[in-house]
Design a protein around this motif. Structure first.
Motif, mmCIF file in Angstrom:
data_model
loop_
_atom_site.group_PDB
_atom_site.id
_atom_site.type_symbol
_atom_site.label_atom_id
_atom_site.label_comp_id
_atom_site.label_asym_id
_atom_site.label_seq_id
_atom_site.Cartn_x
_atom_site.Cartn_y
_atom_site.Cartn_z
ATOM 1 N N ARG A 159 0.783 -1.155 -0.038
ATOM 2 C CA ARG A 159 0.256 0.124 -0.117
ATOM 3 C C ARG A 159 0.684 1.274 -0.014
ATOM 4 N NH1 ARG A 159 -0.115 2.500 5.022
ATOM 5 N NH2 ARG A 159 0.872 1.222 6.669
ATOM 6 N N LEU A 160 0.146 2.388 -0.177
ATOM 7 C CA LEU A 160 0.958 3.652 -0.111
ATOM 8 C C LEU A 160 0.876 4.188 1.393
ATOM 9 C CD1 LEU A 160 0.115 5.442 -3.489
ATOM 10 C CD2 LEU A 160 2.232 4.384 -3.031
ATOM 11 N N SER A 161 1.926 4.823 1.898
ATOM 12 C CA SER A 161 1.931 5.121 2.954
ATOM 13 C C SER A 161 2.221 6.690 3.157
ATOM 14 C CB SER A 161 2.842 4.534 4.076
ATOM 15 O OG SER A 161 2.948 5.104 5.532
ATOM 16 N N PRO A 162 1.397 7.859 3.702
ATOM 17 C CA PRO A 162 1.848 9.069 3.620
ATOM 18 C C PRO A 162 2.996 9.501 4.439
ATOM 19 C CG PRO A 162 -0.154 8.940 4.837
ATOM 20 C CD PRO A 162 0.366 7.493 4.213
ATOM 21 N N ARG A 163 4.024 10.186 4.073
ATOM 22 C CA ARG A 163 5.374 10.670 4.799
ATOM 23 C C ARG A 163 5.206 12.200 4.884
ATOM 24 N NH1 ARG A 163 5.167 5.863 6.174
ATOM 25 N NH2 ARG A 163 6.956 4.564 6.032
ATOM 26 N N HIS A 164 5.480 12.794 5.871
ATOM 27 C CA HIS A 164 5.260 14.077 6.010
ATOM 28 C C HIS A 164 6.704 14.645 6.341
ATOM 29 C CE1 HIS A 164 0.860 13.753 6.046
ATOM 30 N NE2 HIS A 164 1.197 13.030 6.924
ATOM 31 N N GLY A 165 6.960 15.849 5.632
ATOM 32 C CA GLY A 165 8.166 16.578 5.623
ATOM 33 C C GLY A 165 8.148 17.641 6.942
ATOM 34 N N CYS A 166 9.476 17.848 7.341
ATOM 35 C CA CYS A 166 9.427 18.614 8.312
ATOM 36 C C CYS A 166 9.039 20.214 8.198
ATOM 37 C CB CYS A 166 10.912 18.561 9.074
ATOM 38 S SG CYS A 166 12.317 19.506 8.039
#
Length: 97
Positions: free
Chosen positions: A23-30
């Motif tokens: 699946r796709l998993s969201p990653r958030h930048g600082c």
């Protein structure tokens, strides 16, 4: 769809029940922004009807529909009892959030 499951991943996955979810998993930048990264997990998804289901070699794979047209490789890494699945071949994409 082309998905390759390496022999070590296949053996490990069959020992864990023979089911995996990609699946796709969201990653958030600082500093804002986000990207979706492909991840693989050795379990059935909570909502399997939203995934493309593939069955082969005694395994059942649930693939996020947005990843169906990509050439993916499912592999396992780690050592001793601390192994986990990972997926290669899917480029990070800009999150649609």
């Amino acid at each position: 769809m082309a998905i390759n499951v390496t022999e070590p991943a296949s053996e490990w996955l069959l020992k864990k029940g023979g089911v995996a979810t990609v699946r796709l998993s969201p990653r958030h930048g600082c500093c804002g922004g986000s990207a979706d990264i492909a991840v693989a997990e050795a379990h059935m998804p909570d909502d399997p009807e939203r995934f493309t289901r593939l069955e082969f070699d005694g395994m059942t794979l649930y693939i996020d529909p947005t990843l169906v047209d990509q050439r993916l490789t499912l592999d396992v890494e780690g050592f001793l009892g601390l192994k986990h699945l990972f997926v290669e071949g899917a480029s990070p994409t800009r999150s649609k959030e």
